[in-house]
Design an enzyme around this catalytic site. Structure first.
Site, PDB file in Angstrom:
ATOM      1  N   LYS A 204       0.845  -1.200   0.000  1.00  0.00           N
ATOM      2  CA  LYS A 204       0.000   0.000   0.000  1.00  0.00           C
ATOM      3  C   LYS A 204       0.882   1.252   0.000  1.00  0.00           C
ATOM      4  O   LYS A 204       0.682   2.161  -0.783  1.00  0.00           O
ATOM      5  CB  LYS A 204      -0.910  -0.023   1.228  1.00  0.00           C
ATOM      6  CG  LYS A 204      -1.820   1.177   1.348  1.00  0.00           C
ATOM      7  CD  LYS A 204      -2.781   1.065   2.508  1.00  0.00           C
ATOM      8  CE  LYS A 204      -3.498   2.388   2.700  1.00  0.00           C
ATOM      9  NZ  LYS A 204      -4.422   2.397   3.828  1.00  0.00           N
ATOM     10  N   GLU A 210      10.650  -4.848   4.199  1.00  0.00           N
ATOM     11  CA  GLU A 210      10.680  -6.283   3.870  1.00  0.00           C
ATOM     12  C   GLU A 210      10.307  -6.491   2.397  1.00  0.00           C
ATOM     13  O   GLU A 210      10.973  -7.230   1.660  1.00  0.00           O
ATOM     14  CB  GLU A 210       9.670  -7.063   4.732  1.00  0.00           C
ATOM     15  CG  GLU A 210       9.940  -7.057   6.221  1.00  0.00           C
ATOM     16  CD  GLU A 210       9.325  -5.862   6.948  1.00  0.00           C
ATOM     17  OE1 GLU A 210       9.044  -4.822   6.288  1.00  0.00           O
ATOM     18  OE2 GLU A 210       9.139  -5.956   8.175  1.00  0.00           O
ATOM     19  N   ARG A 267      -5.300  -4.339   5.950  1.00  0.00           N
ATOM     20  CA  ARG A 267      -5.891  -5.628   6.332  1.00  0.00           C
ATOM     21  C   ARG A 267      -7.295  -5.818   5.774  1.00  0.00           C
ATOM     22  O   ARG A 267      -7.926  -6.844   6.006  1.00  0.00           O
ATOM     23  CB  ARG A 267      -5.842  -5.801   7.853  1.00  0.00           C
ATOM     24  CG  ARG A 267      -6.419  -4.642   8.647  1.00  0.00           C
ATOM     25  CD  ARG A 267      -6.005  -4.699  10.117  1.00  0.00           C
ATOM     26  NE  ARG A 267      -6.451  -3.532  10.867  1.00  0.00           N
ATOM     27  CZ  ARG A 267      -5.776  -2.390  10.957  1.00  0.00           C
ATOM     28  NH1 ARG A 267      -4.634  -2.242  10.319  1.00  0.00           N
ATOM     29  NH2 ARG A 267      -6.243  -1.385  11.685  1.00  0.00           N
ATOM     30  N   GLU A 352      -4.690  -6.232  14.895  1.00  0.00           N
ATOM     31  CA  GLU A 352      -4.175  -4.933  14.451  1.00  0.00           C
ATOM     32  C   GLU A 352      -5.289  -3.878  14.512  1.00  0.00           C
ATOM     33  O   GLU A 352      -5.032  -2.692  14.645  1.00  0.00           O
ATOM     34  CB  GLU A 352      -3.609  -5.033  13.025  1.00  0.00           C
ATOM     35  CG  GLU A 352      -2.535  -4.003  12.744  1.00  0.00           C
ATOM     36  CD  GLU A 352      -1.828  -4.192  11.403  1.00  0.00           C
ATOM     37  OE1 GLU A 352      -2.459  -3.970  10.361  1.00  0.00           O
ATOM     38  OE2 GLU A 352      -0.638  -4.554  11.406  1.00  0.00           O
ATOM     39  N   HIS A 383      -5.263 -32.557  18.093  1.00  0.00           N
ATOM     40  CA  HIS A 383      -4.133 -33.402  18.491  1.00  0.00           C
ATOM     41  C   HIS A 383      -2.980 -32.550  19.008  1.00  0.00           C
ATOM     42  O   HIS A 383      -1.843 -33.015  19.068  1.00  0.00           O
ATOM     43  CB  HIS A 383      -3.694 -34.257  17.299  1.00  0.00           C
ATOM     44  CG  HIS A 383      -4.809 -35.146  16.826  1.00  0.00           C
ATOM     45  ND1 HIS A 383      -5.067 -36.376  17.390  1.00  0.00           N
ATOM     46  CD2 HIS A 383      -5.767 -34.953  15.901  1.00  0.00           C
ATOM     47  CE1 HIS A 383      -6.120 -36.918  16.798  1.00  0.00           C
ATOM     48  NE2 HIS A 383      -6.571 -36.058  15.891  1.00  0.00           N
TER      49      HIS A 383
HETATM   50  O1  F6P Z   1       3.336  -2.736   9.712  1.00  0.00           O
HETATM   51  C1  F6P Z   1       1.997  -3.037   9.603  1.00  0.00           C
HETATM   52  C2  F6P Z   1       1.493  -2.715   8.239  1.00  0.00           C
HETATM   53  O2  F6P Z   1       1.446  -1.350   8.048  1.00  0.00           O
HETATM   54  C3  F6P Z   1       0.139  -3.351   7.993  1.00  0.00           C
HETATM   55  O3  F6P Z   1      -0.897  -2.602   8.482  1.00  0.00           O
HETATM   56  C4  F6P Z   1       0.155  -3.506   6.526  1.00  0.00           C
HETATM   57  O4  F6P Z   1      -0.824  -4.402   6.085  1.00  0.00           O
HETATM   58  C5  F6P Z   1       1.555  -4.011   6.303  1.00  0.00           C
HETATM   59  O5  F6P Z   1       2.334  -3.274   7.234  1.00  0.00           O
HETATM   60  C6  F6P Z   1       2.115  -3.846   4.926  1.00  0.00           C
HETATM   61  O6  F6P Z   1       2.104  -2.514   4.521  1.00  0.00           O
HETATM   62  P1  F6P Z   1       2.253  -2.113   3.009  1.00  0.00           P
HETATM   63  O7  F6P Z   1       1.121  -2.717   2.246  1.00  0.00           O
HETATM   64  O8  F6P Z   1       2.227  -0.616   2.982  1.00  0.00           O
HETATM   65  O9  F6P Z   1       3.566  -2.656   2.521  1.00  0.00           O
END
Ligand code: F6P
Length: 545
Positions: A204, A210, A267, A352, A383
């Site tokens: 977003k 990451e 989310r 969240e 289990h």
């Molecule tokens: O760190 C949490 C968050 O902001 C979430 O709310 C979101 O879904 C995720 O990181 C990924 O964010 P983005 O879509 O901006 O990479």
């Protein structure tokens, strides 16, 4: 509004003392109609909530609490595009993404539906080209594999849905890479051919470290295969984001970008272009059905009376346990294997959203809010963690979720699956008392002298609550309804607790510190500003490199 100051809250506190521990066995014994009365169905989902520690008075007060917290007005404010996310001054309109009617849906006076439809059509057209083989890679081959690179809301929703609807998959294989640990991307790419792999970079904000790190490695993997020819990137990379500037700065052509809007929370975004991997896997027609299912639940949520309203019922039952009977966690136990990522998806959706300690106006909260959400497919859970649900010392409500039909199921497997699911909720409710255990052990021939010592270990107290949701089938449509059901459940609980369910400031501090620590590890900054423990860990981690 502080919910604890409302009359229903005070009434519920008294009712919790008076009736909260009444055994459900007894409630079933005195009311032959209980199962029928506490059962309702909408959008292909039957909710049996009779195995809860409630009676009519409790339910009435729980619904009155929702009313006292102005649920109706708040729900309308969200659906009508008001700035419901007050800490970010944004509307909350994931419902517009699946809206099937012809009325305008306005944000700040502007109808968002033309843009919603336009982007969706672009996504569908792209998905069709990839699925049909018309979209070609750098050497003229069609795409056999899609890798979605994203994390959190840009990963869990599409991943969960692609898994859930795997039997309907008819397009390229779809993979998901989220963890910045290179083990994830390396293992994924090992099996793939750069000439036939399409990457969807989903973020977003397009600032998530990451995702950008994984995207850069994917880009390099492709460039290595084509001798550094940058023109290959446009054929193998698309982006889904709200941030056009950052996407183009990253080197992805704006023509290969599918947008969405700040009024779609991460989310809650699987209904937007973030759902592109789903469209690629199951096709636009099936994706449409997912939207239809969600829309049907939206309409149910907007119009059904509170006492028959599935999201409202799930929400207030949760409130009863969290705020009046001391539960701090909630298990999600889907029985269909393909729903195995549903608990992880719901963890983000719920925790969240409602893992908050201040009200909308910034006032501190002195009552419990969002519980810990956890779970695994139920049959495996039986289990593993179910021992604690049956005989542990905590009260942990369970949501059992079972789709009665799914493409390709083998009837004899399905029987065992259904029986197991139904048996668990029955066992949690009824338990087994000392007399029953004694009779059983005697019948089994145990020495009478050994029986007294054996009894306490074999007694089940029962009276452990659960909901059972039976889905007619596990189709795109019913899955859409199920997801929307939980979205609205979370919404209702957020309204009652008075929190803003649509921000997530709680994740920011860790991100800030990680950026700083990365600089220390790179030798670009000093560790001095960190506490002694963290300094020590930085030193140790640094030595390992
Ligand atoms: O760190 C949490 C968050 O902001 C979430 O709310 C979101 O879904 C995720 O990181 C990924 O964010 P983005 O879509 O901006 O990479």
């Amino acid at each position: 509004m502080n919910p604890t100051l409302t009359t229903p809250w005070q009434n519920l506190s008294s009712l919790a003392t008076e009736t909260g521990n009444t055994h459900m066995r007894q409630l079933f014994e005195v009311d032959a109609q209980r199962a029928e009365r506490y059962r309702t169905k909408a959008c292909g989902i039957l909710l049996d909530y009779s195995k809860n520690r409630i009676n009519d008075k409790v339910l009435e007060q729980l619904l009155a609490l929702a009313d006292a917290c102005q649920l109706g007005a708040q729900r309308d404010a969200m659906f009508n595009g008001e700035s419901f996310n007050n800490t970010e001054n944004r509307a909350v309109l994931h419902t517009a993404l699946r809206y099937q009617g012809s009325q305008p849906v306005r944000v700040g006076g502007q109808d968002v539906m033309p843009d919603v439809r336009e982007v969706r059509e672009r996504c569908y057209a792209f998905a069709r080209r990839v699925r049909s083989g018309e979209w070609k890679g750098f050497d003229g081959q069609s795409m056999t594999d899609v890798v979605n690179i994203g994390i959190g809301g840009s990963d869990l929703g599409p991943l969960m849905v692609c898994e859930a609807l795997a039997p309907q998959a008819s397009g390229p294989r779809v993979h998901f890479v989220s963890n910045v640990d290179s083990a994830h991307i390396v293992a994924t790419l090992k099996e793939l051919n750069p000439a036939t792999t399409l990457f969807v970079i989903a973020s977003k904000t397009f600032t998530t470290i990451e995702t950008l790190t994984n995207a850069r490695s994917a880009r390099q993997w492709l460039l290595d295969a084509v001798g550094g020819d940058e023109t290959a990137v446009a054929k193998h990379f698309v982006a889904v984001s709200t941030n056009r500037e950052k996407v183009t700065a990253f080197g992805i052509d704006a023509n290969n970008m599918f947008g969405f809007w700040d009024w779609v929370g991460g989310r809650y975004s699987l209904w937007s272009a973030i759902g592109l991997p789903i469209m690629l896997a199951i096709g636009p027609e099936n994706f449409d059905q997912l939207l239809v299912g969600a829309y049907e639940m939206d309409e149910h949520f907007r119009s059904a009376p509170l006492g028959e309203n599935l999201p409202v019922l799930l929400a207030v039952l949760g409130i009863w346990y969290v705020n009046f009977l001391g539960a701090r966690s909630q298990v999600i136990a889907p029985y269909n294997q393909t729903l195995h990522r549903l608990p992880a998806f719901l963890q983000q959706l719920d925790m969240e959203s409602n893992g908050k300690g201040v009200r909308r106006d910034g006032g501190r909260i002195a009552y419990a809010t969002g519980p810990v959400i956890w779970g695994e497919p139920g049959i495996n859970g039986q289990h593993a963690y179910f021992q604690l649900l049956h005989q542990g010392t905590s009260l942990i409500p369970v949501d059992f979720i079972l789709a009665l039909k799914q493409e390709g199921t083998l009837p004899n497997h399905q029987r065992t699956l259904i029986a197991s699911c139904l048996a668990q909720s029955a066992a949690l409710m009824r338990g087994k008392d000392a007399d029953e255990v004694r009779a059983e052990l005697t019948a089994r021939g145990m020495d009478a002298n050994e029986i007294p010592a054996a009894i306490p270990h074999r007694v089940f107290s029962g009276n452990r609550p659960s909901n059972t949701m039976l889905l007619d089938d596990l189709s795109p449509r019913s899955l859409g309804s199920l997801i929307a059901l939980y979205e609205h459940k979370v919404f209702v609980q957020g309204v009652i607790w008075g929190v803003n369910s649509f921000d997530q400031w709680g994740v920011e501090l860790g991100k800030q510190l990680a950026t700083g620590i990365e600089k220390v590890l790179a030798g670009e900054a000093s560790a001095e500003t960190y506490d002694a423990s963290t300094q020590g860990l930085i030193a140790l981690a640094g030595l390992q490199r």
